[in-house]
Design an enzyme around this catalytic site. Sequence first.
Site, mmCIF file in Angstrom:
data_model
loop_
_atom_site.group_PDB
_atom_site.id
_atom_site.type_symbol
_atom_site.label_atom_id
_atom_site.label_comp_id
_atom_site.label_asym_id
_atom_site.label_seq_id
_atom_site.Cartn_x
_atom_site.Cartn_y
_atom_site.Cartn_z
ATOM 1 N N ARG A 16 0.905 -1.074 -0.027
ATOM 2 C CA ARG A 16 0.023 0.038 -0.089
ATOM 3 C C ARG A 16 1.072 1.272 0.013
ATOM 4 N NH1 ARG A 16 -2.306 0.700 6.211
ATOM 5 N NH2 ARG A 16 -0.406 1.099 7.404
ATOM 6 N N TYR A 158 12.132 7.588 15.053
ATOM 7 C CA TYR A 158 11.549 7.589 13.708
ATOM 8 C C TYR A 158 12.919 8.629 13.019
ATOM 9 C CZ TYR A 158 9.249 8.279 9.491
ATOM 10 O OH TYR A 158 8.949 8.454 8.017
ATOM 11 N N VAL A 193 3.228 13.206 2.565
ATOM 12 C CA VAL A 193 2.559 12.425 1.599
ATOM 13 C C VAL A 193 1.432 11.804 1.959
ATOM 14 C CG1 VAL A 193 2.892 10.612 -0.138
ATOM 15 C CG2 VAL A 193 4.592 12.094 0.307
#
Length: 269
Positions: A16, A158, A193
């Site tokens: 995905r 992250y 995004v």
Amino acid sequence: MQRLTGRVALVTGAARGIGLAVARRLVDEGAQVVLTDLRDDDGALAAQELGACAVYRRLDVREASDWARVVGECVQRHGRLDVLVNNAGITGFESHPGAHDPEHVSLAAWRAVMATNLEGVMLGCQAAIGVMRAAGGGSIINIGSRSGVVGIPGAAAYAASKAGVRNHTKSVALWCAEQGLGIRCNVVQPAAVLTPMWEPMLGAGPDRDANIAAAVAGTPLQRFGAPEEVAALVAYLASEESAYCTGGEFNIDGGLLAGTVAAPARINN
């Protein structure tokens, strides 16, 4: 003209989002594409929809044995591997909700993010170099993040993992050049995004438009990027049109890194 006719590509995290958009674009460009993920149902369906030029294989990027198996099957099936897109990644909040700031992030959460986002890229690069060396060249494209260029206080693991991807890309590029392998390695660094990761934050109710506007308020272009826009950049880096590009950072961020913008509380990619 299809720029990747006759090429073989492997895309991680391809069930995905950005990974699926990349796989679709590479198929459109003429490549044979191996989609990999841990979401077996979604991955198999995606490969089926992409047609005869695509196949799905389960791959846990954290496991060297999985890389050996999948890359080995790819070479056995197609005789080569020309393009690797290291896209698989996690935010860390999926399995370790709670604080991820530098003061409070747990060691377990930190290690989980590093294992997928950074060690997974390292293992992928190792596996690809081995088979691309024999073929005389190839292109490795790592998906980093705008969060790997600036600090993200609320997502320290992250941000650090993506900074590691950014730097490791350069090490891989220089190593391959020193060895005369003909293998290029570049990093694509998206910001906001619009992928499924954002949906829980944006919602589907009457406040969705306002939530979207708030999410991109600090972006000069005032909008989300589309996965297809990232895929177009990846296709360029996979093709011979980018033959002089290695060790490069390619930002696709709506202008965020062009100037001073306040860092978001969590993450943008």
